[in-house]
Design a protein around this motif. Structure first.
Motif, mmCIF file in Angstrom:
data_model
loop_
_atom_site.group_PDB
_atom_site.id
_atom_site.type_symbol
_atom_site.label_atom_id
_atom_site.label_comp_id
_atom_site.label_asym_id
_atom_site.label_seq_id
_atom_site.Cartn_x
_atom_site.Cartn_y
_atom_site.Cartn_z
ATOM 1 N N LYS A 102 0.828 -1.204 0.000
ATOM 2 C CA LYS A 102 0.000 0.000 0.000
ATOM 3 C C LYS A 102 0.868 1.262 0.000
ATOM 4 N N ASN A 161 2.528 1.713 -3.387
ATOM 5 C CA ASN A 161 1.636 2.280 -4.404
ATOM 6 C C ASN A 161 1.380 3.762 -4.173
ATOM 7 N N GLU A 162 1.313 4.162 -2.913
ATOM 8 C CA GLU A 162 1.120 5.586 -2.604
ATOM 9 C C GLU A 162 2.309 6.417 -3.092
ATOM 10 N N LEU A 172 4.376 5.555 -5.547
ATOM 11 C CA LEU A 172 4.412 5.531 -7.018
ATOM 12 C C LEU A 172 3.373 6.475 -7.624
ATOM 13 N N GLU A 173 2.268 6.678 -6.927
ATOM 14 C CA GLU A 173 1.236 7.602 -7.416
ATOM 15 C C GLU A 173 1.711 9.051 -7.413
ATOM 16 N N LYS A 174 2.782 9.320 -6.668
ATOM 17 C CA LYS A 174 3.274 10.699 -6.579
ATOM 18 C C LYS A 174 4.576 10.915 -7.359
ATOM 19 N N HIS A 203 5.046 11.595 -10.348
ATOM 20 C CA HIS A 203 4.986 12.698 -11.331
ATOM 21 C C HIS A 203 5.533 14.005 -10.736
ATOM 22 N N LEU A 206 4.315 -4.199 -11.531
ATOM 23 C CA LEU A 206 4.603 -2.776 -11.722
ATOM 24 C C LEU A 206 5.302 -2.527 -13.066
ATOM 25 N N LYS A 230 3.109 -1.348 -15.867
ATOM 26 C CA LYS A 230 2.380 -0.075 -15.735
ATOM 27 C C LYS A 230 3.224 1.096 -16.213
ATOM 28 N N ILE A 250 4.388 4.460 -15.218
ATOM 29 C CA ILE A 250 4.492 5.307 -14.035
ATOM 30 C C ILE A 250 5.556 6.369 -14.307
ATOM 31 N N THR A 305 9.658 6.385 -13.570
ATOM 32 C CA THR A 305 9.832 5.055 -13.000
ATOM 33 C C THR A 305 10.032 4.034 -14.113
#
Ligand SMILES: *Cc1c(COP(=O)(O)O)cnc(C)c1O
Length: 220
Positions: free
Chosen positions: A130, A133-134, A136-138, A140, A177, A180, A182, A185
């Motif tokens: 979790k 993933n948090e 990796l969501e940031k 950018h 991953l 995806k 990202i 990344t």
């Protein structure tokens, strides 16, 4: 293991598939030991403490590629950013933000692995899925910090079934991953396996092993 550092290194290198990077973990070993490995052709070295790495970086040839494999405190990031090759042990977004800031100041791109907690022990650092993933969501938000893969340490146990299961878990996360898109990344490096378990780690898909005592001898 064998007779001396150069021999140990050669034996291990011969046993590794071509695409697997060997990081010689030189923590606690003296400059002379590292030079022996260097003179045998080794260029990737790993340390787990910033202070020790800085001193060794100063004293050793500048074409060594230094890997930080131990927990990194935010206030120490600035000391390694000028020269670090790869940080294996990024375990929070806060730490990434600090690396980003210092990398920007230094005008460098810093390559990182995200450390995932796969072991059963409480004491080992790393993120769960979790948290991963948090982060990796940031990604950018980064300009000077790139994620190049994942790192993990298996439970310290003689039960190879347990270790294998943990390696398989990390490889599956890595593959998931890899598929995806990202920002900043690319899942290129899967850093898993140490002296006691690197063959198993490679069977499970590792392409970067961190080996200390099998090269340099038992740590004091
Ligand atoms: C010390 C260390 C290693 C190497 O351990 P050996 O058993 O000596 O091969 C690998 N990875 C990390 C994170 C370490 O701290």
């Amino acid at each position: 293991m064998g007779l001396n550092i150069a021999d140990n290194l050669k034996t291990i290198l011969h046993s590794l598939p071509e695409k697997v990077t060997l990081v010689a973990v030189s923590k606690t070993y003296p400059i002379e030991a590292i030079l022996e490995a260097y003179n045998a052709g080794q260029r990737h070295f790993g340390e787990n403490k910033v202070q020790e790495m800085i001193v060794k970086h100063e004293d050793l040839p500048k074409d060594i590629q230094w890997h930080l494999i131990g927990h990194l405190q935010k206030n120490k990031v600035k000391y390694i950013v000028p020269f670090i090759h790869l940080i294996h042990s990024v375990d929070s977004f806060d730490l990434l933000l600090e690396i980003e800031k210092r990398a920007s100041n230094a005008g460098r791109i810093i390559n990182c692995l995200l450390q995932v907690h796969i072991a059963k022990e409480e004491s080992k650092f790393g993120m769960d899925e979790k948290e991963l993933n948090e982060v990796l969501e940031k990604m950018h938000l980064m300009k000077h910090t790139h994620v190049k893969g994942l790192m993990g340490m298996a439970t310290n146990t003689d039960d190879l079934q347990v270790v294998k299961q943990e390696f398989i878990e990390l490889k599956s996360l890595f593959d998931q991953l890899s598929g995806k898109e990202i920002p900043n990344t690319s899942m290129e490096t899967l850093s898993m396996g140490m002296s006691g378990d690197y063959q198993l780690a490679i069977e499970c898909g590792s392409n970067c092993v961190r080996i200390g005592s099998s090269i340099f001898g038992k740590r004091k």
